[in-house]
Design an enzyme around this catalytic site. Structure first.
Site, PDB file in Angstrom:
ATOM      1  CD  GLU A 163       1.771  -5.808   7.944  1.00  0.00           C
ATOM      2  OE1 GLU A 163       2.133  -7.037   7.630  1.00  0.00           O
ATOM      3  OE2 GLU A 163       2.307  -4.583   7.456  1.00  0.00           O
ATOM      4  CG  HIS A 167      -0.369   0.450   2.254  1.00  0.00           C
ATOM      5  ND1 HIS A 167       0.288   1.529   2.906  1.00  0.00           N
ATOM      6  CD2 HIS A 167      -0.011  -0.922   3.392  1.00  0.00           C
ATOM      7  CE1 HIS A 167       1.057   1.496   3.833  1.00  0.00           C
ATOM      8  NE2 HIS A 167       0.167  -0.346   4.475  1.00  0.00           N
TER       9      HIS A 167
END
Length: 199
Positions: free
Chosen positions: A86, A12
């Site tokens: 994550e 990201h």
């Protein structure tokens, strides 16, 4: 696996927390203006690397910073999955490594536990599930994953048959693009951490 197809990983774009080195697992922190710019560049880089053929599959982490990166990169996400989330840093969420080391000298996410969070083995299991799905899809075309730094590093390690903690050896910048494939059945890293910068 087919040699001509590949797995593309996009981390990201930049967030305020990623820029400050704060561990960002569950917390949804928005992209910065620079993060948005780099996400768009990552999309152009992806097209330059693989062309514009439709991919077989595009998976994204459910965190907004990953989904927004996919959108800005011009990708149509096939599925949003928690398997790409994550690392859950538990009690260390939002803290930097120096702050954690004030409590636990020498701490790293690779060598020490995250109280209330995930272990390296748990992350490795998630990565293995994703890799299995990638292998199944690759005969139909490229696969693109949009996710996070630590998780993607574990995935690279798993791709190469290494333990999750070997992810420490692979650096991934915000909005960087990596390409994994194989050579006659032997897993390889074709490109690692190609930056999303203007040429």
């Amino acid at each position: 696996m087919v040699d001509a197809t590949a797995l593309y990983l996009i981390r990201h774009g930049q967030t305020e927390w990623s820029e400050l080195g704060r561990h960002t697992g569950r917390t949804d922190v928005p992209l910065t203006a620079e993060g948005k710019r780099r996400a768009r560049r990552a999309g152009r880089l992806l097209t330059a690397l693989r062309g514009d053929a439709p991919p077989a599959m595009v998976l994204s982490s459910p965190r907004d910073r990953a989904r927004r990166t996919a959108e800005l990169a011009g990708l149509t996400v096939t599925e949003v999955t928690e398997d790409l989330a994550e690392w859950d840093y538990g009690d260390y969420e939002g803290l930097t490594t120096p702050q954690i080391r004030e409590r636990v000298p020498g701490w790293t996410v690779w060598t020490h536990p995250c109280p209330g969070g995930e272990t390296a083995a748990a992350i490795g299991s998630r990565a293995a599930r994703v890799i299995e799905r990638v292998y199944a899809a690759l005969p139909s075309g490229d696969v693109i994953l949009v996710g996070h730094g630590h998780f993607s590093r574990v995935l690279v390690a798993g791709w190469l048959g290494l333990p999750p903690t070997a992810g420490v050896h692979f650096g991934l910048e915000a909005a960087g693009v990596s390409v994994l494939g194989d050579e006659r059945g032997v897993p390889q890293v074709r490109r690692l951490n190609v930056p999303a910068v203007e040429s």
